[in-house]
Enzyme design. Structure first.
Site, PDB file in Angstrom:
ATOM      1  N   THR A 148      69.291  20.870  54.477  1.00 26.25           N
ATOM      2  CA  THR A 148      68.820  20.231  53.353  1.00 26.25           C
ATOM      3  C   THR A 148      68.612  21.593  52.193  1.00 26.25           C
ATOM      4  O   THR A 148      69.667  22.292  51.651  1.00 26.25           O
ATOM      5  CB  THR A 148      67.683  19.822  54.387  1.00 26.25           C
ATOM      6  OG1 THR A 148      67.015  19.064  52.655  1.00 26.25           O
ATOM      7  CG2 THR A 148      66.718  21.286  54.202  1.00 26.25           C
ATOM      8  N   ASN A 149      68.328  21.121  50.924  1.00 26.00           N
ATOM      9  CA  ASN A 149      68.001  21.491  50.526  1.00 26.00           C
ATOM     10  C   ASN A 149      66.800  21.527  49.581  1.00 26.00           C
ATOM     11  O   ASN A 149      65.608  21.422  50.048  1.00 26.00           O
ATOM     12  CB  ASN A 149      69.100  21.378  48.355  1.00 26.00           C
ATOM     13  CG  ASN A 149      69.006  19.945  48.414  1.00 26.00           C
ATOM     14  OD1 ASN A 149      67.740  19.572  47.547  1.00 26.00           O
ATOM     15  ND2 ASN A 149      69.955  19.087  49.247  1.00 26.00           N
ATOM     16  N   ARG A 150      66.554  21.840  47.980  1.00 30.15           N
ATOM     17  CA  ARG A 150      65.037  22.298  47.627  1.00 30.15           C
ATOM     18  C   ARG A 150      64.313  20.901  46.992  1.00 30.15           C
ATOM     19  O   ARG A 150      63.251  21.345  46.499  1.00 30.15           O
ATOM     20  CB  ARG A 150      65.033  23.157  46.603  1.00 30.15           C
ATOM     21  CG  ARG A 150      64.906  24.741  47.813  1.00 30.15           C
ATOM     22  CD  ARG A 150      64.730  26.126  46.313  1.00 30.15           C
ATOM     23  NE  ARG A 150      64.829  26.786  46.870  1.00 30.15           N
ATOM     24  CZ  ARG A 150      64.314  28.020  47.303  1.00 30.15           C
ATOM     25  NH1 ARG A 150      62.571  27.001  48.034  1.00 30.15           N
ATOM     26  NH2 ARG A 150      64.643  28.678  48.574  1.00 30.15           N
ATOM     27  N   ALA A 171      69.536  14.756  45.459  1.00 25.02           N
ATOM     28  CA  ALA A 171      70.045  15.963  45.551  1.00 25.02           C
ATOM     29  C   ALA A 171      71.388  15.417  46.618  1.00 25.02           C
ATOM     30  O   ALA A 171      70.695  16.472  47.891  1.00 25.02           O
ATOM     31  CB  ALA A 171      69.370  17.912  45.625  1.00 25.02           C
TER      32      ALA A 171
END
Ligand code: CTP
Ligand code: CA
Length: 224
Positions: free
Chosen positions: A33-35, A100
């Site tokens: 995943t991402n932030r 995102a």
């Protein structure tokens, strides 16, 4: 905010928003995943609802509450986000892609938990569909707004995405040095084919309201 005597800018309009990260499984207990916190997307959805629109928010995993007056649909993967967006596309006047979306997913997620073995582990990744580009290329396309987080050459990269994805507008933020992601305030530069504007650093809530005003202006110019 519009004056009390003015009709809400987006009354009668349908707005579809994506938000948050996506989560791409590696095995039953792990994911990539991402932030992204989803805060900007949730603020944009809330601002569009405040402007009188009927808003559907398609969100990846976030810890935020659904904004008041917004229909929120939760998804995990980019594939699920694509499916849910496409199902809600008919009748949408404006599409705002703040998500995102993971650019790649694991080609073959393992069915069982991957056991620790050698000193290295190779995962093959395959590209995810570009949800925004697909929406902007669809027949009877909504007014399509992208987001771009860039660490360098902001205008050049943002304008390239505007062109390549055939967008009506793109909002770009500078994420060099960790700004923009997972923080409460943000600044944006907004670009369209023959213009641009800057929205100064402020809370994501007020920034989203300012952005929705810019979107409503350009939408009215483009679609009457
Ligand atoms: N986007 C999308 N689906 C994807 C990737 C991106 O809908 N699979 C959308 C994002 O929500 C955002 C815009 O496209 O509105 C730009 O995303 P960004 O990650 O900046 O652009 P990419 O085309 O993925 O290019 P790169 O990550 O290499 O900069
Ligand atoms: Ca990307």
């Amino acid at each position: 905010l519009q004056s009390l005597f003015e009709a809400p800018r987006l009354a009668g309009r349908r707005v579809l928003v994506t938000a948050g990260p996506t989560r791409e499984p590696v095995d039953p207990v792990r994911y990539i995943t991402n932030r992204s916190s989803g805060r900007m997307g949730h603020a944009v959805a809330a601002a569009a609802a405040l402007a009188g629109a009927r808003v559907t928010l398609v969100s990846g995993p976030v810890t935020l509450e659904a904004p008041a007056g917004v229909e929120r649909l939760m998804v995990e993967t980019a594939a699920q986000m694509q499916e849910t967006v496409m199902a809600h596309l008919p009748g949408a006047d404006i599409f705002i892609a703040t998500a995102a979306v993971a650019d790649y997913r694991v080609a073959q997620p393992a069915q069982q938990k991957i056991k620790k073995q050698g000193d290295t582990l190779d995962l093959q990744l395959v590209k995810n569909p570009d949800i925004l580009a697909l929406v902007a290329a669809s027949g009877d396309r909504p007014f399509s707004v992208g987001f771009a987080a860039e660490t360098d050459s902001l205008e050049e990269h943002a304008r390239a995405k505007l062109e390549n994805k055939r967008l009506d507008m793109i909002a770009a933020n500078d994420v060099s040095g960790g700004q923009g992601f997972d923080v409460d305030d943000n600044a944006l530069r907004v670009f369209w084919r023959d213009g641009d504007c800057s929205l100064p650093r402020q809370s994501k809530v007020t920034l989203a309201r300012a952005l929705v005003q810019v979107i409503a202006d350009r939408f009215q110019m483009a679609r009457g």
